[in-house]
Design an enzyme around this catalytic site. Structure first.
Site, PDB file in Angstrom:
ATOM      1  N   LYS A  12      18.951  15.809  57.490  1.00 25.25           N
ATOM      2  CA  LYS A  12      17.600  15.320  57.233  1.00 25.25           C
ATOM      3  C   LYS A  12      17.681  14.101  56.314  1.00 25.25           C
ATOM      4  O   LYS A  12      18.253  14.170  55.210  1.00 25.25           O
ATOM      5  CB  LYS A  12      16.798  16.448  56.575  1.00 25.25           C
ATOM      6  CG  LYS A  12      15.308  16.393  56.806  1.00 25.25           C
ATOM      7  CD  LYS A  12      14.698  17.719  56.330  1.00 25.25           C
ATOM      8  CE  LYS A  12      13.196  17.700  56.388  1.00 25.25           C
ATOM      9  NZ  LYS A  12      12.614  18.881  55.742  1.00 25.25           N
TER      10      LYS A  12
HETATM   11  O1  G3P Z   1       8.439  20.238  56.056  1.00 26.57           O
HETATM   12  C1  G3P Z   1       7.818  19.523  55.037  1.00 26.57           C
HETATM   13  C2  G3P Z   1       7.037  20.440  54.185  1.00 26.57           C
HETATM   14  O2  G3P Z   1       7.891  21.251  53.443  1.00 26.57           O
HETATM   15  C3  G3P Z   1       6.075  19.767  53.295  1.00 26.57           C
HETATM   16  O3  G3P Z   1       5.004  20.604  53.196  1.00 26.57           O
HETATM   17  O4  G3P Z   1       2.998  21.540  52.212  1.00 26.57           O
HETATM   18  O5  G3P Z   1       4.731  20.438  50.748  1.00 26.57           O
HETATM   19  O6  G3P Z   1       3.289  19.069  52.228  1.00 26.57           O
HETATM   20  P1  G3P Z   1       3.940  20.406  52.030  1.00 26.57           P
END
Ligand code: G3P
Length: 215
Positions: free
Chosen positions: A83
């Site tokens: 990634k």
């Molecule tokens: O896969 C990306 C994710 O972990 C981000 O999610 O909810 O932190 O924006 P969030």
């Protein structure tokens, strides 16, 4: 449509895997920090459970460092996907790792031209962050639609991995928009099979049956 779980928590991964419909896993430095475990060791443990793509994020910010880390991460297991961030250095690292037959997931994608560029560099996955776009008062789903249109226009094989999914409506809209994959936190996956009318209907079926036949 493929379903990945977005976590580094092994118990959640095992429980989601037991559903029989889990296709892969995504992790990131925040998720690993939350677990407080060694990143490489946890990736190896995850790859023992899930045989589909497991995304492992690099920490380096420069292309050379990302490539070095990416090569190391890819040695952990054959299903590791490296990634990388949607930056200029991430783009260069994507091309270099792709040339070495190492699959990449280009993350933190917030606009369609980032997705176009990383597809040209051979990214296996691109990760548009839906929830974080909604957070700033814009429309995260619009990004999915625009990337889908660009990829379909030119036949790019990079898969659209909808990320930053916060609730079932995000998942539904991504499925309707043609996202190839969604990566979803465990607590949101747990909501996908829930409906009060299912529970109510089941209770009624069982009550009627028992009334006539007993237990
Ligand atoms: O896969 C990306 C994710 O972990 C981000 O999610 O909810 O932190 O924006 P969030």
């Amino acid at each position: 449509m493929q379903l990945y779980i977005d976590t580094a928590n092994l118990d959640e991964i095992k429980e989601a895997h037991d559903l029989g419909v889990l296709d892969g896993v995504t992790t990131n430095p925040t998720l690993i920090a939350r677990e407080g475990v060694d990143y490489g060791k946890r990736l190896a443990e995850i790859c023992e459970v899930v045989k589909g793509p497991v995304s492992a994020e690099v920490i380096a910010l420069d292309a050379a460092g990302m490539i070095e880390e990416g090569v190391q991460r890819a040695e952990i297991a054959e299903n590791i996907v490296v990634k990388l961030p949607c930056t200029v250095d991430g783009l260069k690292a994507c091309k270099s790792l792709t040339d070495r037959d190492i699959r990449t997931n280009l993350t933190l994608c917030f606009q369609p031209l980032q997705a176009l560029m990383v597809a040209k560099a051979g990214a296996f996955l691109v990760s548009p962050f839906i929830g974080r776009i909604d957070d700033i008062g814009e429309d995260g789903m619009d990004l999915i639609h625009r990337i889908r249109a660009i990829y379909d226009n030119y036949g790019f094989e990079t898969k659209i991995l909808a990320a930053s999914i916060r609730h079932p409506k995000h998942m539904l809209d991504c499925a309707l928009a043609g996202a190839d994959v969604a990566t979803v936190p465990f607590k949101v996956i747990a909501q996908f099979m829930q409906h009060p009318l299912t529970d109510k209907g089941l209770d009624a079926f069982l009550a009627d049956y028992q009334k006539t036949f007993g237990r």
